[in-house]
Scaffold this motif. Structure first.
Motif, PDB file in Angstrom:
ATOM      1  N   LEU A   1      16.213   5.234 -18.831  1.00  0.00           N
ATOM      2  CA  LEU A   1      15.719   6.218 -17.920  1.00  0.00           C
ATOM      3  C   LEU A   1      14.366   7.077 -18.490  1.00  0.00           C
ATOM      4  CD1 LEU A   1      19.155   8.536 -17.859  1.00  0.00           C
ATOM      5  CD2 LEU A   1      17.830   7.388 -15.741  1.00  0.00           C
ATOM      6  N   ASN A   2      14.228   6.924 -19.931  1.00  0.00           N
ATOM      7  CA  ASN A   2      12.806   7.185 -20.435  1.00  0.00           C
ATOM      8  C   ASN A   2      11.888   6.251 -19.621  1.00  0.00           C
ATOM      9  OD1 ASN A   2      14.097   9.311 -21.899  1.00  0.00           O
ATOM     10  ND2 ASN A   2      14.320   8.072 -23.768  1.00  0.00           N
ATOM     11  N   VAL A   3      12.003   5.020 -19.718  1.00  0.00           N
ATOM     12  CA  VAL A   3      11.008   4.103 -18.968  1.00  0.00           C
ATOM     13  C   VAL A   3      10.778   4.453 -18.077  1.00  0.00           C
ATOM     14  CG1 VAL A   3      10.438   1.733 -18.658  1.00  0.00           C
ATOM     15  CG2 VAL A   3      11.559   2.263 -20.869  1.00  0.00           C
ATOM     16  N   MET A   4      11.913   4.497 -16.922  1.00  0.00           N
ATOM     17  CA  MET A   4      11.704   4.984 -15.372  1.00  0.00           C
ATOM     18  C   MET A   4      10.879   6.172 -15.155  1.00  0.00           C
ATOM     19  SD  MET A   4      15.753   3.816 -14.251  1.00  0.00           S
ATOM     20  CE  MET A   4      15.392   4.352 -12.584  1.00  0.00           C
ATOM     21  N   ALA A   5      11.406   7.146 -16.167  1.00  0.00           N
ATOM     22  CA  ALA A   5      10.767   8.387 -15.940  1.00  0.00           C
ATOM     23  C   ALA A   5       9.236   8.523 -16.321  1.00  0.00           C
ATOM     24  CB  ALA A   5      11.243   9.688 -16.796  1.00  0.00           C
ATOM     25  N   THR A   6       8.755   7.714 -17.432  1.00  0.00           N
ATOM     26  CA  THR A   6       7.357   7.539 -17.576  1.00  0.00           C
ATOM     27  C   THR A   6       6.447   6.774 -16.710  1.00  0.00           C
ATOM     28  OG1 THR A   6       8.051   7.590 -19.936  1.00  0.00           O
ATOM     29  CG2 THR A   6       5.906   6.576 -19.205  1.00  0.00           C
ATOM     30  N   ARG A   7       7.171   5.861 -15.969  1.00  0.00           N
ATOM     31  CA  ARG A   7       6.594   5.004 -15.147  1.00  0.00           C
ATOM     32  C   ARG A   7       6.291   5.814 -13.967  1.00  0.00           C
ATOM     33  NH1 ARG A   7       8.709  -0.960 -16.596  1.00  0.00           N
ATOM     34  NH2 ARG A   7       8.074  -1.040 -18.788  1.00  0.00           N
ATOM     35  N   ILE A   8       7.328   6.497 -13.262  1.00  0.00           N
ATOM     36  CA  ILE A   8       7.438   7.418 -11.921  1.00  0.00           C
ATOM     37  C   ILE A   8       6.287   8.295 -12.198  1.00  0.00           C
ATOM     38  CG2 ILE A   8       8.567   8.948 -10.639  1.00  0.00           C
ATOM     39  CD1 ILE A   8      10.992   7.387 -11.242  1.00  0.00           C
ATOM     40  N   ALA A   9       6.154   8.987 -13.506  1.00  0.00           N
ATOM     41  CA  ALA A   9       5.158  10.065 -13.724  1.00  0.00           C
ATOM     42  C   ALA A   9       3.817   9.539 -13.637  1.00  0.00           C
ATOM     43  CB  ALA A   9       5.485  10.575 -15.081  1.00  0.00           C
ATOM     44  N   THR A  10       3.691   8.209 -14.051  1.00  0.00           N
ATOM     45  CA  THR A  10       2.207   7.832 -13.812  1.00  0.00           C
ATOM     46  C   THR A  10       1.585   7.536 -12.372  1.00  0.00           C
ATOM     47  OG1 THR A  10       2.947   5.234 -13.919  1.00  0.00           O
ATOM     48  CG2 THR A  10       2.622   6.357 -16.002  1.00  0.00           C
TER      49      THR A  10
ATOM     50  N   SER B   1       0.807  -1.206  -0.092  1.00  0.00           N
ATOM     51  CA  SER B   1       0.257  -0.107   0.172  1.00  0.00           C
ATOM     52  C   SER B   1       0.876   1.239  -0.217  1.00  0.00           C
ATOM     53  CB  SER B   1      -1.087   0.201   1.077  1.00  0.00           C
ATOM     54  OG  SER B   1      -0.196  -0.041   2.502  1.00  0.00           O
ATOM     55  N   GLN B   2       1.937   1.286   0.351  1.00  0.00           N
ATOM     56  CA  GLN B   2       3.078   2.385   0.359  1.00  0.00           C
ATOM     57  C   GLN B   2       4.204   2.389  -0.491  1.00  0.00           C
ATOM     58  OE1 GLN B   2       3.432   2.412   4.681  1.00  0.00           O
ATOM     59  NE2 GLN B   2       2.083   4.291   4.847  1.00  0.00           N
ATOM     60  N   GLY B   3       4.249   1.384  -1.357  1.00  0.00           N
ATOM     61  CA  GLY B   3       5.499   1.062  -1.963  1.00  0.00           C
ATOM     62  C   GLY B   3       5.202   0.493  -3.495  1.00  0.00           C
ATOM     63  N   PHE B   4       6.226   0.911  -4.518  1.00  0.00           N
ATOM     64  CA  PHE B   4       6.123   0.615  -5.853  1.00  0.00           C
ATOM     65  C   PHE B   4       7.577   0.246  -6.420  1.00  0.00           C
ATOM     66  CE2 PHE B   4       6.564   5.028  -6.210  1.00  0.00           C
ATOM     67  CZ  PHE B   4       7.007   5.146  -7.470  1.00  0.00           C
ATOM     68  N   ILE B   5       7.525  -0.258  -7.512  1.00  0.00           N
ATOM     69  CA  ILE B   5       8.765  -0.132  -8.493  1.00  0.00           C
ATOM     70  C   ILE B   5       8.367  -0.222 -10.025  1.00  0.00           C
ATOM     71  CG2 ILE B   5       9.702  -1.938  -6.779  1.00  0.00           C
ATOM     72  CD1 ILE B   5       9.092  -4.188  -8.775  1.00  0.00           C
ATOM     73  N   THR B   6       9.447   0.106 -10.562  1.00  0.00           N
ATOM     74  CA  THR B   6       9.442   0.420 -12.007  1.00  0.00           C
ATOM     75  C   THR B   6       9.625  -0.705 -12.712  1.00  0.00           C
ATOM     76  OG1 THR B   6      11.396   1.460 -12.176  1.00  0.00           O
ATOM     77  CG2 THR B   6       9.772   2.777 -11.667  1.00  0.00           C
ATOM     78  N   ASN B   7       9.904  -1.880 -12.290  1.00  0.00           N
ATOM     79  CA  ASN B   7      10.488  -3.156 -12.841  1.00  0.00           C
ATOM     80  C   ASN B   7      11.456  -2.944 -13.912  1.00  0.00           C
ATOM     81  OD1 ASN B   7       9.646  -6.028 -12.945  1.00  0.00           O
ATOM     82  ND2 ASN B   7       8.862  -5.758 -14.788  1.00  0.00           N
ATOM     83  N   ASN B   8      12.485  -2.379 -13.492  1.00  0.00           N
ATOM     84  CA  ASN B   8      13.720  -2.001 -14.449  1.00  0.00           C
ATOM     85  C   ASN B   8      14.646  -3.006 -14.019  1.00  0.00           C
ATOM     86  OD1 ASN B   8      12.142   0.738 -14.892  1.00  0.00           O
ATOM     87  ND2 ASN B   8      13.356   0.302 -16.570  1.00  0.00           N
ATOM     88  N   GLU B   9      14.645  -4.496 -14.092  1.00  0.00           N
ATOM     89  CA  GLU B   9      15.771  -5.076 -13.769  1.00  0.00           C
ATOM     90  C   GLU B   9      17.208  -5.173 -14.123  1.00  0.00           C
ATOM     91  OE1 GLU B   9      13.647  -8.991 -14.285  1.00  0.00           O
ATOM     92  OE2 GLU B   9      12.091  -8.638 -12.714  1.00  0.00           O
ATOM     93  N   ARG B  10      17.229  -4.396 -15.141  1.00  0.00           N
ATOM     94  CA  ARG B  10      18.624  -4.307 -15.755  1.00  0.00           C
ATOM     95  C   ARG B  10      18.962  -3.010 -15.815  1.00  0.00           C
ATOM     96  NH1 ARG B  10      19.697  -8.856 -18.744  1.00  0.00           N
ATOM     97  NH2 ARG B  10      21.571  -8.079 -19.673  1.00  0.00           N
ATOM     98  N   ALA B  11      18.425  -2.165 -14.938  1.00  0.00           N
ATOM     99  CA  ALA B  11      18.622  -0.732 -14.854  1.00  0.00           C
ATOM    100  C   ALA B  11      20.212  -0.400 -14.600  1.00  0.00           C
ATOM    101  CB  ALA B  11      18.005  -0.069 -13.740  1.00  0.00           C
ATOM    102  N   LEU B  12      20.978  -1.340 -13.578  1.00  0.00           N
ATOM    103  CA  LEU B  12      22.229  -1.113 -13.104  1.00  0.00           C
ATOM    104  C   LEU B  12      23.035  -1.439 -14.268  1.00  0.00           C
ATOM    105  CD1 LEU B  12      24.254  -0.750 -10.880  1.00  0.00           C
ATOM    106  CD2 LEU B  12      23.938  -3.246 -10.432  1.00  0.00           C
ATOM    107  N   GLU B  13      22.724  -2.511 -15.248  1.00  0.00           N
ATOM    108  CA  GLU B  13      23.697  -2.808 -16.114  1.00  0.00           C
ATOM    109  C   GLU B  13      23.471  -1.796 -17.354  1.00  0.00           C
ATOM    110  OE1 GLU B  13      23.742  -6.191 -19.734  1.00  0.00           O
ATOM    111  OE2 GLU B  13      22.771  -6.760 -17.876  1.00  0.00           O
TER     112      GLU B  13
END
Length: 312
Positions: A147-156, A119-131
């Motif tokens: 970064l574009n995917v992360m930004a879009t998902r955070i904005a939603t 109820s208080q947390g979410f992820i953007t599911n970018n499992e390969r972000a570090l790489e």
């Protein structure tokens, strides 16, 4: 749409989103009789309406048009909802097909492209972000796309909450002409800019979206707290994931079979629908263990079936 039976069509991404957000009972309670995978062969239901919840990609639009075009569409009417903003080019592709347009009941942006873990947390599911972000200094195309995917998902997330944040981030140490600034140095800056671009578009396109800042978004990375990854958590939640063989929030265990039969497999979902999990998940394992013991003792003292089972 609530009076008629419906089919829900999901792609690979939105299937994960829905799995994190609700249970099957929640979906069927809204009149959905069948949930189908966009990329599997599907049986036509020309008398039923279909709800499409899709990521706005070229591949998905092509599949959707294939479903609803022609003399015999798969469904009576299509109500299409996108997980994030769709490009104008793809909207044009949909609207220019004269066979599909009359069969459209809705074409909207849901702006729901994040994965709620509680109820208080979410992820953007970018499992390969570090790489993608730190792997190849010479070629940062993957990093930019990530970064574009992360930004879009955070904005939603903020679109769902109807919040317009003031974005705080740590700028690169050197931004002058005499010092080389790498892509890695600019990751927080680029992510902040990407989120801001999405949010400014929401101000123009989403009804009742705030026009001034209502909260704050802090963008931080591991460098501000380098010791955290090597400190072990001792909460009930952490212990369950460390010591049990779990798939996400699902734990499968065996119980004795009836009448001496083979053991039966039982599935347990550790999530917000479980009041005991909500109560104990963030408690220290010692405290959680003691509270569980007290609850079990109380339960056995009041439940005759448990007393009989314990006595046997």
């Amino acid at each position: 749409m609530s009076e008629v039976l419906k089919v829900l069509i999901l792609d690979r991404l939105t299937l994960k989103i829905m799995s994190h957000s609700c249970r099957m009972a929640d979906i069927t309670g809204e009149g959905v009789t069948l949930v189908e995978d966009m990329y599997k062969q599907r049986q036509p239901f020309p008398t039923l309406d279909a709800i499409y919840f899709l990521q706005p990609t070229r591949e998905n639009i092509t599949m959707f048009l294939s479903d609803m075009a022609g003399k015999a569409p798969l469904y009576r009417k299509a109500f299409v909802f996108f997980s994030s903003p769709i490009s104008r080019e793809l909207v044009v592709d949909i609207k220019k097909d004269p066979r599909v347009l009359p069969r459209l009941g809705a074409l909207r942006e849901m702006n729901l492209e994040y994965f709620a873990i509680d109820s208080q947390g979410f992820i953007t599911n970018n499992e390969r972000a570090l790489e993608d972000l730190f792997g190849d200094e010479e070629n940062n195309h993957k990093g930019v796309a990530c970064l574009n995917v992360m930004a879009t998902r955070i904005a939603t997330v903020f679109a769902s909450l109807r919040e317009f944040p003031s974005i705080r981030y740590r700028a690169a140490k050197s931004l002058d002409a005499t010092t080389m600034t790498t892509f890695r140095d600019l990751i927080p800056t680029k992510l902040a800019a990407g989120v801001w671009d999405c949010l400014t578009k929401y101000k123009k396109t989403i009804p009742s979206f705030p026009q001034t800042e209502t909260c704050e978004l802090l963008i931080i990375d591991r460098t501000i707290d380098q010791i955290a990854p090597v400190i072990h958590e001792w909460t009930y939640d952490a212990m369950c994931h460390d010591l049990l063989n779990m798939e996400g929030n699902k734990y499968v265990h065996e119980v004795p079979g009836k009448a001496g039969g083979p053991p039966e497999r039982k599935e347990v979902l550790l999530e917000d629908h479980d009041p005991l999990w909500l109560e104990l998940r963030h408690a220290h394992i010692a405290d959680a263990s003691e509270r569980l013991h007290l609850k079990m003792t109380s339960f056995m003292s009041k439940n005759k079936a448990a007393q009989i089972q314990h006595g046997s």
